[in-house]
Design a protein around this motif. Structure first.
Motif, PDB file in Angstrom:
ATOM      1  N   THR A 291       0.861  -1.182   0.000  1.00  7.70           N
ATOM      2  CA  THR A 291       0.000   0.000   0.000  1.00  7.70           C
ATOM      3  C   THR A 291       0.896   1.230   0.000  1.00  7.70           C
ATOM      4  OG1 THR A 291      -1.697  -1.157   1.282  1.00  7.70           O
ATOM      5  CG2 THR A 291      -1.775   1.256   1.274  1.00  7.70           C
ATOM      6  N   SER A 292       0.680   2.142  -0.930  1.00  6.07           N
ATOM      7  CA  SER A 292       1.508   3.343  -0.989  1.00  6.07           C
ATOM      8  C   SER A 292       0.646   4.578  -0.755  1.00  6.07           C
ATOM      9  CB  SER A 292       2.238   3.452  -2.329  1.00  6.07           C
ATOM     10  OG  SER A 292       1.320   3.541  -3.397  1.00  6.07           O
ATOM     11  N   VAL A 293       1.126   5.468   0.109  1.00  2.00           N
ATOM     12  CA  VAL A 293       0.387   6.665   0.485  1.00  2.00           C
ATOM     13  C   VAL A 293       1.326   7.867   0.446  1.00  2.00           C
ATOM     14  CG1 VAL A 293      -0.911   7.835   2.313  1.00  2.00           C
ATOM     15  CG2 VAL A 293      -1.204   5.372   1.957  1.00  2.00           C
ATOM     16  N   GLU A 294       0.858   8.940  -0.130  1.00  2.00           N
ATOM     17  CA  GLU A 294       1.601  10.202  -0.203  1.00  2.00           C
ATOM     18  C   GLU A 294       0.729  11.274   0.450  1.00  2.00           C
ATOM     19  OE1 GLU A 294       2.063  12.890  -3.938  1.00  2.00           O
ATOM     20  OE2 GLU A 294       3.617  11.344  -4.090  1.00  2.00           O
ATOM     21  N   LEU A 295       1.265  12.005   1.418  1.00  2.00           N
ATOM     22  CA  LEU A 295       0.459  12.989   2.123  1.00  2.00           C
ATOM     23  C   LEU A 295       0.391  14.331   1.405  1.00  2.00           C
ATOM     24  CD1 LEU A 295       1.347  12.413   5.886  1.00  2.00           C
ATOM     25  CD2 LEU A 295      -0.510  11.434   4.520  1.00  2.00           C
ATOM     26  N   ALA A 296       1.484  14.758   0.800  1.00  2.00           N
ATOM     27  CA  ALA A 296       1.509  16.060   0.134  1.00  2.00           C
ATOM     28  C   ALA A 296       2.496  16.016  -1.007  1.00  2.00           C
ATOM     29  CB  ALA A 296       1.876  17.172   1.113  1.00  2.00           C
ATOM     30  N   ARG A 297       2.212  16.852  -2.022  1.00  2.00           N
ATOM     31  CA  ARG A 297       3.075  16.902  -3.209  1.00  2.00           C
ATOM     32  C   ARG A 297       3.275  18.359  -3.598  1.00  2.00           C
ATOM     33  NH1 ARG A 297       2.686  13.302  -8.632  1.00  2.00           N
ATOM     34  NH2 ARG A 297       3.166  11.756  -7.048  1.00  2.00           N
ATOM     35  N   TYR A 298       4.541  18.701  -3.842  1.00  2.00           N
ATOM     36  CA  TYR A 298       4.885  20.073  -4.217  1.00  2.00           C
ATOM     37  C   TYR A 298       5.709  20.031  -5.503  1.00  2.00           C
ATOM     38  CZ  TYR A 298       3.812  20.338   0.758  1.00  2.00           C
ATOM     39  OH  TYR A 298       3.214  20.204   1.983  1.00  2.00           O
ATOM     40  N   PRO A 299       5.462  20.942  -6.442  1.00  4.19           N
ATOM     41  CA  PRO A 299       6.074  20.819  -7.769  1.00  4.19           C
ATOM     42  C   PRO A 299       7.563  21.132  -7.837  1.00  4.19           C
ATOM     43  CG  PRO A 299       4.725  22.804  -7.631  1.00  4.19           C
ATOM     44  CD  PRO A 299       4.465  22.025  -6.385  1.00  4.19           C
TER      45      PRO A 299
ATOM     46  N   PRO B  99       1.758  22.941   4.402  1.00  2.00           N
ATOM     47  CA  PRO B  99       2.864  22.031   4.702  1.00  2.00           C
ATOM     48  C   PRO B  99       2.378  20.782   5.413  1.00  2.00           C
ATOM     49  CG  PRO B  99       2.789  23.744   6.351  1.00  2.00           C
ATOM     50  CD  PRO B  99       1.724  24.092   5.332  1.00  2.00           C
ATOM     51  N   VAL B 100       3.212  19.767   5.410  1.00  2.00           N
ATOM     52  CA  VAL B 100       2.963  18.575   6.212  1.00  2.00           C
ATOM     53  C   VAL B 100       3.616  18.784   7.578  1.00  2.00           C
ATOM     54  CG1 VAL B 100       3.430  16.111   6.433  1.00  2.00           C
ATOM     55  CG2 VAL B 100       2.870  17.064   4.214  1.00  2.00           C
ATOM     56  N   ARG B 101       2.937  18.381   8.616  1.00  3.07           N
ATOM     57  CA  ARG B 101       3.487  18.536   9.964  1.00  3.07           C
ATOM     58  C   ARG B 101       3.740  17.163  10.585  1.00  3.07           C
ATOM     59  NH1 ARG B 101       3.134  23.854  10.519  1.00  3.07           N
ATOM     60  NH2 ARG B 101       1.411  24.945   9.493  1.00  3.07           N
ATOM     61  N   PRO B 102       4.720  17.064  11.480  1.00  9.66           N
ATOM     62  CA  PRO B 102       5.062  15.765  12.071  1.00  9.66           C
ATOM     63  C   PRO B 102       3.872  15.031  12.670  1.00  9.66           C
ATOM     64  CG  PRO B 102       6.745  17.374  12.600  1.00  9.66           C
ATOM     65  CD  PRO B 102       5.642  18.131  11.919  1.00  9.66           C
ATOM     66  N   GLN B 103       2.953  15.755  13.296  1.00  7.58           N
ATOM     67  CA  GLN B 103       1.794  15.104  13.895  1.00  7.58           C
ATOM     68  C   GLN B 103       0.943  14.418  12.828  1.00  7.58           C
ATOM     69  OE1 GLN B 103       1.146  14.863  17.255  1.00  7.58           O
ATOM     70  NE2 GLN B 103      -0.445  13.408  16.600  1.00  7.58           N
TER      71      GLN B 103
ATOM     72  N   GLU C 156       0.104  10.460  12.663  1.00  5.80           N
ATOM     73  CA  GLU C 156      -1.282   9.984  12.617  1.00  5.80           C
ATOM     74  C   GLU C 156      -1.512   9.084  11.409  1.00  5.80           C
ATOM     75  OE1 GLU C 156      -3.606  13.518  12.701  1.00  5.80           O
ATOM     76  OE2 GLU C 156      -3.281  13.877  14.852  1.00  5.80           O
ATOM     77  N   ALA C 157      -0.977   9.479  10.255  1.00  7.88           N
ATOM     78  CA  ALA C 157      -1.146   8.671   9.052  1.00  7.88           C
ATOM     79  C   ALA C 157      -0.453   7.321   9.197  1.00  7.88           C
ATOM     80  CB  ALA C 157      -0.601   9.411   7.842  1.00  7.88           C
ATOM     81  N   ALA C 158       0.750   7.326   9.759  1.00 11.44           N
ATOM     82  CA  ALA C 158       1.475   6.065   9.956  1.00 11.44           C
ATOM     83  C   ALA C 158       0.746   5.169  10.942  1.00 11.44           C
ATOM     84  CB  ALA C 158       2.897   6.356  10.438  1.00 11.44           C
TER      85      ALA C 158
END
Length: 239
Positions: free
Chosen positions: A62-70, A86-90, A94-96
């Motif tokens: 299963t592959s998951v990407e939280l955010a993408r920036y060009p 932005p993505v934050r450590p919390q 939570e996603a993990a």
């Protein structure tokens, strides 16, 4: 070990291919695996990112990407310039955690090195690892200069009281020079942790079926493989 955080000593050290190899070896061992990429930079919508590449090479993950920036920048800088959140450590933790509830193993692949910033408040992959209480695998290059960056990363992990599982050489050259051969002995010394694998240069260009069949031979048993550091070093140094 339910969650493993994978970082590099810098960029372009073989982190994504190493993540794919760990995933492939774990799948071959019968584990269900998820791969989480918190922040993908330098890739526009519709292009394949690192999580996609891991899935292509490793197979049934299963592959998951939280955010993408060009733009190909540090995540905090890329987020700021793009006007995206932005993505934050919390969020990473939570996603993990959600993925860990449904998988035997979650691999969290960072961007660049351990202290690359996710946000303008200074949140990093190290902060996410602390929230997860997860061990960290460091991917390092083989040659000259790797001892300094590996030791700096290991010292920061110890300072933050994070568990350094070990070091993997992300790309072992076909014709290793003297520094690379000597580093096989020196890397675990400066890291204070075992050498847990060495991927051959160009491994990511193998056909996926060949990659999956070979992945376990590049990694130590702690990473679901059969690779042995002493044997590998002796064959390449004459020791």
């Amino acid at each position: 070990m339910t969650v493993l955080v994978i970082t590099g000593t810098g960029t372009e050290v073989g982190k994504t291919v190493t993540t794919a190899a760990v995933a492939a070896a774990a799948v071959a061992a019968g584990l269900s695996v998820a791969v989480l990429k918190p922040a993908q930079t330098g890739v526009v919508p519709g292009e394949r990112g690192d999580a996609d590449e891991v899935a292509r090479l490793a197979g049934a993950v299963t592959s998951v990407e939280l955010a993408r920036y060009p733009e190909p920048l540090a995540p905090a800088t890329a987020a700021r310039r793009s006007g995206l959140a932005p993505v934050r450590p919390q969020e990473v933790a939570e996603a993990a955690g959600k993925l860990a509830a449904a998988h035997d193993l979650v691999l969290v692949e960072g961007a660049g090195g351990l202290l690359v910033r996710f946000d303008d408040e200074g949140g990093t992959l190290a902060d996410a690892a602390r929230l997860l209480d997860a061990p960290v695998l460091v991917v390092a290059p083989a040659g000259l200069g790797t001892l300094n960056t590996t030791e700096l990363t290991a010292r920061e992990l110890r300072f933050r009281r994070l568990d350094l599982l070990g070091v993997v050489v992300g790309s072992w050259p076909d014709e290793p020079d003297l520094a690379s051969r000597c580093n096989l002995a020196d890397l675990p010394v400066v890291a204070g942790a075992p050498l847990l694998g060495a991927l051959p240069g160009g491994a990511g260009r193998l056909p996926p079926s060949d990659f999956r069949a070979s992945a376990g031979s590049w990694l130590a048993p702690r990473l679901w493989g059969t690779w042995d550091a002493e044997t590998f070093a002796a064959e390449r140094t004459g020791g």
